[in-house]
Design an enzyme around this catalytic site. Structure first.
Site, mmCIF file in Angstrom:
data_model
loop_
_atom_site.group_PDB
_atom_site.id
_atom_site.type_symbol
_atom_site.label_atom_id
_atom_site.label_comp_id
_atom_site.label_asym_id
_atom_site.label_seq_id
_atom_site.Cartn_x
_atom_site.Cartn_y
_atom_site.Cartn_z
ATOM 1 N N TYR A 39 -2.074 10.942 -3.866
ATOM 2 C CA TYR A 39 -2.731 10.320 -2.845
ATOM 3 C C TYR A 39 -1.985 10.934 -1.296
ATOM 4 O O TYR A 39 -0.834 11.152 -1.547
ATOM 5 C CB TYR A 39 -2.746 8.894 -3.000
ATOM 6 N N ARG A 58 1.551 18.741 1.790
ATOM 7 C CA ARG A 58 2.221 17.750 0.575
ATOM 8 C C ARG A 58 1.287 17.558 -0.265
ATOM 9 O O ARG A 58 1.527 17.524 -1.676
ATOM 10 C CB ARG A 58 2.895 16.640 1.212
ATOM 11 N N ARG A 106 -10.183 8.927 -23.295
ATOM 12 C CA ARG A 106 -8.811 8.701 -23.171
ATOM 13 C C ARG A 106 -8.050 9.726 -23.958
ATOM 14 O O ARG A 106 -8.313 9.471 -25.283
ATOM 15 C CB ARG A 106 -8.482 7.246 -23.226
ATOM 16 N N HIS A 108 -3.979 11.639 -23.994
ATOM 17 C CA HIS A 108 -2.803 11.843 -22.870
ATOM 18 C C HIS A 108 -2.985 13.300 -22.321
ATOM 19 O O HIS A 108 -2.532 13.699 -21.348
ATOM 20 C CB HIS A 108 -1.491 11.582 -23.573
ATOM 21 N N LYS A 153 3.781 12.217 -4.677
ATOM 22 C CA LYS A 153 3.232 11.106 -4.289
ATOM 23 C C LYS A 153 1.915 10.746 -4.977
ATOM 24 O O LYS A 153 0.932 11.091 -4.950
ATOM 25 C CB LYS A 153 2.691 11.359 -2.790
ATOM 26 N N GLU A 185 15.353 5.253 -1.085
ATOM 27 C CA GLU A 185 14.307 5.090 -0.216
ATOM 28 C C GLU A 185 13.873 3.661 -0.343
ATOM 29 O O GLU A 185 14.391 2.866 -1.247
ATOM 30 C CB GLU A 185 13.235 5.989 -0.308
HETATM 31 N N1 PDD Z 1 4.192 5.434 1.486
HETATM 32 N N2 PDD Z 1 8.585 6.572 0.325
HETATM 33 C C1 PDD Z 1 7.408 5.979 -0.213
HETATM 34 C C2 PDD Z 1 7.689 5.658 -1.910
HETATM 35 C C3 PDD Z 1 6.358 5.773 0.068
HETATM 36 O O1 PDD Z 1 5.436 5.321 -0.193
HETATM 37 C C4 PDD Z 1 6.168 6.279 1.342
HETATM 38 C C5 PDD Z 1 4.769 6.346 2.047
HETATM 39 C C6 PDD Z 1 7.132 6.954 2.326
HETATM 40 C C7 PDD Z 1 7.063 7.304 3.489
HETATM 41 O O2 PDD Z 1 6.146 8.475 3.745
HETATM 42 P P1 PDD Z 1 5.355 8.868 4.868
HETATM 43 O O3 PDD Z 1 6.174 8.832 6.067
HETATM 44 O O4 PDD Z 1 4.855 10.317 4.630
HETATM 45 O O5 PDD Z 1 4.412 7.953 4.957
HETATM 46 C C8 PDD Z 1 8.432 6.972 1.494
HETATM 47 C C9 PDD Z 1 2.644 5.090 2.364
HETATM 48 C C10 PDD Z 1 2.433 4.773 3.627
HETATM 49 C C11 PDD Z 1 1.679 4.135 1.178
HETATM 50 O O6 PDD Z 1 2.004 4.434 0.084
HETATM 51 O O7 PDD Z 1 0.808 3.265 1.666
#
Ligand code: PDD
Length: 296
Positions: A39, A58, A106, A108, A153, A185
């Site tokens: 996402y 990304r 389903r 894997h 992501k 983070e």
């Molecule tokens: N989240 N680290 C994680 C684990 C994140 O989920 C996010 C962003 C960031 C910051 O990334 P960016 O600057 O690209 O938004 C760092 C989004 C906003 C969310 O899941 O809603």
């Protein structure tokens, strides 16, 4: 029931623009069954997608990494975006894009030749609270128990939602995650610390998401001669830091004034934060001017 969709302005599923309350997918979608999806969250300022190229890059990178077929060309994504933004006011919004591997019984193993499911919507973005920017937010440190590919992501976010919830239950706005003593983070943010005369943020790698906001802040520091290094720092170094900030697409740059039971420096946002906040707002304003000139 419909109230929950009040802030969602428009939605799109697999080639069709739909009313948000009518946005349905199959219960057999692998996104639902396995969290098998990727996402993006993209801020929309003045009707323009902010750092759109970086978000698309990304997204495509992540899809390639996990072997989900890229469902749209750049031009097709732009058509989706234009359709979703047709009713959007000048206020801040965000675009959510989700691509899952698709619908299949389903198993894997990756099913052969199924079409990815594409879901996207635009929602009003609550203004970054002026009070939080002026006062800073509280965070707590929690052990980072996520997997070793936090650079992807993915929609598999149970660890992140659980960690954010734990932070909330301790009265904090964010969980700052610590792996082997080192800050990785936040549950949904990247972390910066001013230590000595230098701004530090963890280098890109498998333990953190390469945030688009993080990268922009680094770019702005570079361009404006703010001393920084992409270098890991420990939990203790962060607690002792002069300033700490968190960044994300929905929070921009947010100062941290408390970590666990410690005040960060004087317990209010510092001068380096203020400088970066101003540079960030200037950059946003410049993007709006450039976009208007391109249209005109
Ligand atoms: N989240 N680290 C994680 C684990 C994140 O989920 C996010 C962003 C960031 C910051 O990334 P960016 O600057 O690209 O938004 C760092 C989004 C906003 C969310 O899941 O809603």
């Amino acid at each position: 029931m419909n109230d929950m969709f009040d802030d969602v302005v428009s939605a799109y599923i697999n080639g069709e623009f739909v009313a948000p309350a009518d946005a349905h997918i199959s219960a057999f979608d692998r996104g639902l069954i396995f969290g098998d999806g990727i996402y993006e969250v993209v801020p929309i300022y003045g009707g323009q997608a902010f750092r759109w190229d970086a978000h698309l890059a990304r997204l495509n990178n992540n899809l390639d990494t996990v072997g989900i077929r890229r469902p749209c060309t750049r031009q097709e994504w732009e058509q989706v975006l234009t359709g979703l933004l047709s009713r959007v006011s000048d206020k801040a919004h965000y675009l959510y894009i989700q691509v899952t591997r698709g619908v299949a019984p389903r198993n894997h193993l990756f099913p052969e030749s199924i079409a990815p499911t594409v879901f996207a919507y635009v929602q009003k973005l609550a203004p970054v609270a002026n009070r939080s920017v002026a006062k800073g937010v509280t965070v707590v440190t929690i052990a980072d128990f996520r997997w070793h590919r936090c650079d992807i992501k993915t929609t598999s976010l149970i660890a992140n939602v659980w960690l954010r919830q734990q932070a909330k239950e301790q009265g904090a706005a964010e969980a700052v995650l610590v792996r082997d003593g080192v800050v990785t983070e936040g549950a949904a943010t990247n972390v910066f610390a001013v230590i000595g005369d230098i701004v530090l943020t963890a280098p890109r790698g498998p333990n953190l998401l390469p945030g688009i906001t993080r990268d922009l802040v680094v770019e702005l520091m570079d361009r404006h001669g703010v001393a920084y290094e992409e270098r890991a720092f420990t939990e203790q170094q962060m607690i002792d830091a002069e300033e700490v900030w968190i960044t994300s697409s929905t929070n921009e740059i947010m100062p941290v004034s408390r970590i666990n039971d410690h005040a960060v420096a004087q317990g209010r946002p510092g001068p380096v934060f203020q400088r970066m906040y101003d540079l960030f707002q200037q950059y946003k304003a410049q993007c709006r001017t450039d976009a208007k000139q391109n249209v005109g």
